[in-house]
Motif scaffolding. Structure first.
Motif: not given
Length: 90
Positions: A12-41
């Motif tokens: 269920n790809t839409s659920r899979y995409l929504k879950f980490p967005k909800d847990k990280t608070g990152v919703k702006d479409g940034r690439k993972i390589k641009d995450f701050a260390p705490e966002e990546f964690e």
């Protein structure tokens, strides 16, 4: 990236995409390589949590390490699973 690891015909790809967005608070479409260390964690923990939930739903997860409200680690198992040696977990 997630579509490569969680294709729609297997997940269920839409659920899979929504879950980490909800847990990280990152919703702006940034690439993972641009995450701050705490966002990546947070992302990594969200993926581990989601994958654990999915394995449990399919009955493929025998045990998990959980944290009590007091901060103590303990092992939780599915009903009917008895683990006497932690090496048995692989």
């Amino acid at each position: 990236m997630i579509l490569g690891y969680a294709p729609k015909h297997e997940n269920n790809t839409s659920r899979y995409l929504k879950f980490p967005k909800d847990k990280t608070g990152v919703k702006d479409g940034r690439k993972i390589k641009d995450f701050a260390p705490e966002e990546f964690e947070k992302l990594w923990r969200a993926i581990e949590t989601y994958e654990g939930i999915e394995l449990a739903r399919r009955g493929e997860l025998d045990a998990v390490v959980a944290i009590s409200s007091a901060g103590n680690l303990y092992l939780r198992t599915r009903p009917g699973i008895e683990i006497t040696n932690l090496e048995d977990l692989g």
